[in-house]
Design a protein around this motif. Structure first.
Motif, PDB file in Angstrom:
ATOM      1  N   GLN A 163      -0.047   5.659   2.271  1.00  0.00           N
ATOM      2  CA  GLN A 163      -0.070   5.582   3.767  1.00  0.00           C
ATOM      3  C   GLN A 163       0.869   6.421   4.242  1.00  0.00           C
ATOM      4  N   LEU A 198       0.908  -1.158   0.067  1.00  0.00           N
ATOM      5  CA  LEU A 198       0.095  -0.031   0.059  1.00  0.00           C
ATOM      6  C   LEU A 198       0.881   1.225   0.216  1.00  0.00           C
ATOM      7  N   GLU A 209      -7.397   3.248  -2.715  1.00  0.00           N
ATOM      8  CA  GLU A 209      -6.403   3.635  -1.660  1.00  0.00           C
ATOM      9  C   GLU A 209      -6.350   4.843  -1.137  1.00  0.00           C
ATOM     10  N   ILE A 226      -7.518  -4.556  -5.403  1.00  0.00           N
ATOM     11  CA  ILE A 226      -7.634  -3.525  -4.421  1.00  0.00           C
ATOM     12  C   ILE A 226      -8.357  -2.419  -5.544  1.00  0.00           C
ATOM     13  N   VAL A 282      -8.644   1.310   2.651  1.00  0.00           N
ATOM     14  CA  VAL A 282      -8.414   0.702   1.330  1.00  0.00           C
ATOM     15  C   VAL A 282      -9.797  -0.089   0.928  1.00  0.00           C
TER      16      VAL A 282
END
Length: 148
Positions: free
Chosen positions: A50, A47, A100, A97, A105
């Motif tokens: 973040q 990810l 995000e 996914i 997410v």
């Protein structure tokens, strides 16, 4: 064109195989117990939105492959002393996914479902919203909710 493709294929197949410059090293299997678990990892998705928090989704193979079998985890790295804080978010056939953002997410998951009266196994697709307190530290918990 087909003849040229066939000739290129034959040239590649008949190319000499490289030989080792010296005898190779013999490698024996590693017996460290944690490697058994590590070898079951079949997917990793970093990810990247973040901030300073290192986070990833990963999947391990396990369970009954006829009924899901991709154990899906969300992990946050604390520090070398703390290691990873890991949360199991589901058991699916697959996940993708969709979006995000910091602290969140959105996944599209495909999962097996059983019809209790008949025992027939089918599949469904749904969206999950996984959220946590955004910041530089691993969160103490995550929330998993079905999207409308």
């Amino acid at each position: 064109m087909r003849l040229r493709t066939t000739l290129a294929f034959l040239a590649a197949v008949s190319a000499p195989v490289p030989a080792a410059a010296q005898p190779g090293a013999t490698v024996r299997p590693d017996t460290e117990e944690s490697l058994q678990w590590a070898a079951s990892v079949v997917r990793i998705d970093e990810l990247r939105r973040q901030g300073d928090l290192t986070a990833r989704l990963f999947g391990t193979a396990g369970g009954d492959p006829a009924m899901n079998g991709l154990y899906t985890w969300l992990a946050f790295f604390g520090s070398p002393d703390e290691g990873w804080r890991v949360f199991r978010v589901g058991d699916f056939l697959s996940y993708r996914i969709l979006a995000e953002t910091p602290g969140r997410v959105t996944l599209e998951v495909r999962e097996s479902v059983m019809d209790p009266p008949t025992g027939d196994i089918g599949a469904r697709t749904r969206r999950l919203l996984i959220s946590w307190r955004a910041g530089a530290e691993p969160p103490p918990f995550v929330r998993v909710a079905v999207a409308r």
